[in-house]
Write a protein that holds these residues in place. Structure first.
Motif, PDB file in Angstrom:
ATOM      1  N   LEU A 106       0.855  -1.192   0.000  1.00  0.00           N
ATOM      2  CA  LEU A 106       0.000   0.000   0.000  1.00  0.00           C
ATOM      3  C   LEU A 106       0.885   1.234   0.000  1.00  0.00           C
ATOM      4  N   LEU A 107       0.403   2.286  -0.655  1.00  0.00           N
ATOM      5  CA  LEU A 107       1.171   3.525  -0.764  1.00  0.00           C
ATOM      6  C   LEU A 107       0.384   4.682  -0.146  1.00  0.00           C
ATOM      7  N   ILE A 108       1.020   5.393   0.784  1.00  0.00           N
ATOM      8  CA  ILE A 108       0.487   6.651   1.325  1.00  0.00           C
ATOM      9  C   ILE A 108       1.263   7.769   0.651  1.00  0.00           C
ATOM     10  N   LEU A 109       0.562   8.638  -0.068  1.00  0.00           N
ATOM     11  CA  LEU A 109       1.219   9.527  -1.016  1.00  0.00           C
ATOM     12  C   LEU A 109       0.819  10.982  -0.821  1.00  0.00           C
ATOM     13  N   ASP A 110       1.813  11.844  -0.661  1.00  0.00           N
ATOM     14  CA  ASP A 110       1.563  13.284  -0.640  1.00  0.00           C
ATOM     15  C   ASP A 110       1.450  13.766  -2.087  1.00  0.00           C
ATOM     16  N   ILE A 111       0.754  14.873  -2.296  1.00  0.00           N
ATOM     17  CA  ILE A 111       0.614  15.402  -3.657  1.00  0.00           C
ATOM     18  C   ILE A 111       1.769  16.326  -4.006  1.00  0.00           C
ATOM     19  N   MET A 112       2.069  17.269  -3.130  1.00  0.00           N
ATOM     20  CA  MET A 112       3.093  18.273  -3.433  1.00  0.00           C
ATOM     21  C   MET A 112       4.460  17.776  -2.981  1.00  0.00           C
ATOM     22  N   MET A 113       5.175  17.142  -3.921  1.00  0.00           N
ATOM     23  CA  MET A 113       6.505  16.596  -3.635  1.00  0.00           C
ATOM     24  C   MET A 113       7.483  17.017  -4.708  1.00  0.00           C
ATOM     25  N   PRO A 114       8.788  16.990  -4.404  1.00  0.00           N
ATOM     26  CA  PRO A 114       9.793  17.320  -5.418  1.00  0.00           C
ATOM     27  C   PRO A 114       9.857  16.265  -6.521  1.00  0.00           C
ATOM     28  N   LYS A 115      10.362  16.692  -7.670  1.00  0.00           N
ATOM     29  CA  LYS A 115      10.686  15.833  -8.823  1.00  0.00           C
ATOM     30  C   LYS A 115       9.449  15.295  -9.536  1.00  0.00           C
ATOM     31  N   MET A 116       8.569  14.607  -8.841  1.00  0.00           N
ATOM     32  CA  MET A 116       7.285  14.163  -9.397  1.00  0.00           C
ATOM     33  C   MET A 116       6.226  14.409  -8.332  1.00  0.00           C
ATOM     34  N   ASP A 117       5.102  15.018  -8.719  1.00  0.00           N
ATOM     35  CA  ASP A 117       4.063  15.205  -7.710  1.00  0.00           C
ATOM     36  C   ASP A 117       3.233  13.927  -7.566  1.00  0.00           C
ATOM     37  N   GLY A 118       2.320  13.939  -6.601  1.00  0.00           N
ATOM     38  CA  GLY A 118       1.553  12.735  -6.321  1.00  0.00           C
ATOM     39  C   GLY A 118       0.707  12.257  -7.478  1.00  0.00           C
ATOM     40  N   TYR A 119       0.181  13.202  -8.272  1.00  0.00           N
ATOM     41  CA  TYR A 119      -0.618  12.815  -9.434  1.00  0.00           C
ATOM     42  C   TYR A 119       0.242  12.068 -10.455  1.00  0.00           C
ATOM     43  N   GLU A 120       1.433  12.592 -10.722  1.00  0.00           N
ATOM     44  CA  GLU A 120       2.336  11.947 -11.684  1.00  0.00           C
ATOM     45  C   GLU A 120       2.765  10.569 -11.189  1.00  0.00           C
ATOM     46  N   VAL A 121       3.034  10.468  -9.896  1.00  0.00           N
ATOM     47  CA  VAL A 121       3.417   9.173  -9.321  1.00  0.00           C
ATOM     48  C   VAL A 121       2.294   8.157  -9.499  1.00  0.00           C
ATOM     49  N   THR A 122       1.073   8.572  -9.202  1.00  0.00           N
ATOM     50  CA  THR A 122      -0.069   7.658  -9.320  1.00  0.00           C
ATOM     51  C   THR A 122      -0.248   7.178 -10.751  1.00  0.00           C
ATOM     52  N   LEU A 123      -0.201   8.097 -11.703  1.00  0.00           N
ATOM     53  CA  LEU A 123      -0.353   7.716 -13.110  1.00  0.00           C
ATOM     54  C   LEU A 123       0.735   6.741 -13.546  1.00  0.00           C
ATOM     55  N   SER A 124       1.967   6.971 -13.084  1.00  0.00           N
ATOM     56  CA  SER A 124       3.073   6.089 -13.435  1.00  0.00           C
ATOM     57  C   SER A 124       2.880   4.692 -12.843  1.00  0.00           C
ATOM     58  N   ILE A 125       2.507   4.644 -11.568  1.00  0.00           N
ATOM     59  CA  ILE A 125       2.347   3.351 -10.893  1.00  0.00           C
ATOM     60  C   ILE A 125       1.176   2.576 -11.464  1.00  0.00           C
ATOM     61  N   ARG A 126       0.079   3.256 -11.776  1.00  0.00           N
ATOM     62  CA  ARG A 126      -1.110   2.584 -12.280  1.00  0.00           C
ATOM     63  C   ARG A 126      -0.900   1.933 -13.644  1.00  0.00           C
ATOM     64  N   GLU A 127       0.165   2.312 -14.348  1.00  0.00           N
ATOM     65  CA  GLU A 127       0.443   1.678 -15.634  1.00  0.00           C
ATOM     66  C   GLU A 127       0.840   0.216 -15.478  1.00  0.00           C
ATOM     67  N   LYS A 128       1.439  -0.128 -14.313  1.00  0.00           N
ATOM     68  CA  LYS A 128       1.958  -1.483 -14.137  1.00  0.00           C
ATOM     69  C   LYS A 128       1.451  -2.190 -12.878  1.00  0.00           C
ATOM     70  N   HIS A 129       1.034  -1.425 -11.879  1.00  0.00           N
ATOM     71  CA  HIS A 129       0.795  -2.029 -10.572  1.00  0.00           C
ATOM     72  C   HIS A 129      -0.626  -1.766 -10.067  1.00  0.00           C
ATOM     73  N   ASN A 130      -1.136  -2.762  -9.377  1.00  0.00           N
ATOM     74  CA  ASN A 130      -2.452  -2.643  -8.756  1.00  0.00           C
ATOM     75  C   ASN A 130      -2.275  -2.785  -7.254  1.00  0.00           C
ATOM     76  N   LEU A 131      -2.185  -1.656  -6.573  1.00  0.00           N
ATOM     77  CA  LEU A 131      -2.063  -1.655  -5.120  1.00  0.00           C
ATOM     78  C   LEU A 131      -2.843  -0.465  -4.593  1.00  0.00           C
ATOM     79  N   PRO A 132      -3.339  -0.524  -3.360  1.00  0.00           N
ATOM     80  CA  PRO A 132      -4.104   0.603  -2.820  1.00  0.00           C
ATOM     81  C   PRO A 132      -3.225   1.841  -2.665  1.00  0.00           C
TER      82      PRO A 132
END
Length: 231
Positions: free
Chosen positions: A50-76
């Motif tokens: 499971l991933l607990i994710l902030d939105i406003m982060m350096p390098k990649m924000d939380g939205y970008e991280v989610t989109l990237s992870i959802r391409e390959k992984h199914n986790l909460p």
């Protein structure tokens, strides 16, 4: 039995440490990272449940991280963010988050949500021992064993909760489900001002079922009551 792992991605060290303390007391293995790229790398290289994710982060924000992870992984994925507007909450849910909490927050409630998300995720991903037949309504075919949906022969990619909502409604065509009932059955937790969560998922589900351009309207709104499957 292996310890479940929770990844905390937050550039505020004090918040990450506080969350980690409470999760470790609950028995979880905790991984902490401080930017979006590290979060994606951790999911790719380590066992993360499971991933607990902030939105406003350096390098990649939380939205970008989610989109990237959802391409390959199914986790909460649970967003834990200082962004409190309804727009931010809806955007997070639309792109693939399973839950959204705002800062400041109560650690006990966050742990409860982590427990609920993992309990439900594990239950849904257990090997099926029965042979449930597919549900077929015209050009729509729902196969619960494989958790797949096809529309006139074409595969429709649904996120887990979108599938659960569709399957719940399709199993009982013409039965009207309130927003509260849908949330309780699909999310597996108590309902507390979560109407927008259900409505966002219904809206994206309808879009994927192409209800905007087909004469078939699978999900019908019963105004003032809830939703029903028009099978």
């Amino acid at each position: 039995m292996k310890r479940l792992s929770v990844l905390i991605a937050d550039d505020e060290a004090e918040i990450a440490d506080l969350v980690a303390i409470h999760l470790e007391k609950e028995g979880y293995h905790v991984i902490k990272v401080s930017d979006g790229e590290e979060a994606v790398h951790a999911v790719e290289t380590q066992s993360v449940d499971l991933l607990i994710l902030d939105i406003m982060m350096p390098k990649m924000d939380g939205y970008e991280v989610t989109l990237s992870i959802r391409e390959k992984h199914n986790l909460p994925i649970i967003f834990l963010s200082a962004k409190t507007s309804d727009f931010d909450k809806v955007q997070g849910l639309v792109i693939g988050a399973d839950d959204y909490m705002t800062k400041p927050f109560t650690p006990i409630e966050l742990v409860a949500r982590v427990n609920a998300q993992l309990r439900r995720f594990i239950k849904l991903n257990q090997p099926k021992t029965d042979n449930k037949t597919s549900l077929e309504y015209g050009g729509l075919v729902i196969t619960p064993d494989q958790r797949t949906v096809t529309l006139y022969g074409e595969s429709i990619q649904l996120r887990p909760k979108e599938f659960d909502i569709l399957y719940l409604l399709a199993c009982n065509p013409k039965k009207v489900y309130s927003v509260e009932k849908i949330f309780q059955q699909v999310w597996g937790e108590a309902y507390f001002e979560s109407g927008n969560t259900v409505m966002v998922h219904i809206r994206t589900l309808r879009k994927k079922l192409e209800e905007d351009r087909r004469k078939d309207k699978w999900i019908k709104t019963v105004w003032g009551v809830g939703y029903t499957f028009n099978g």
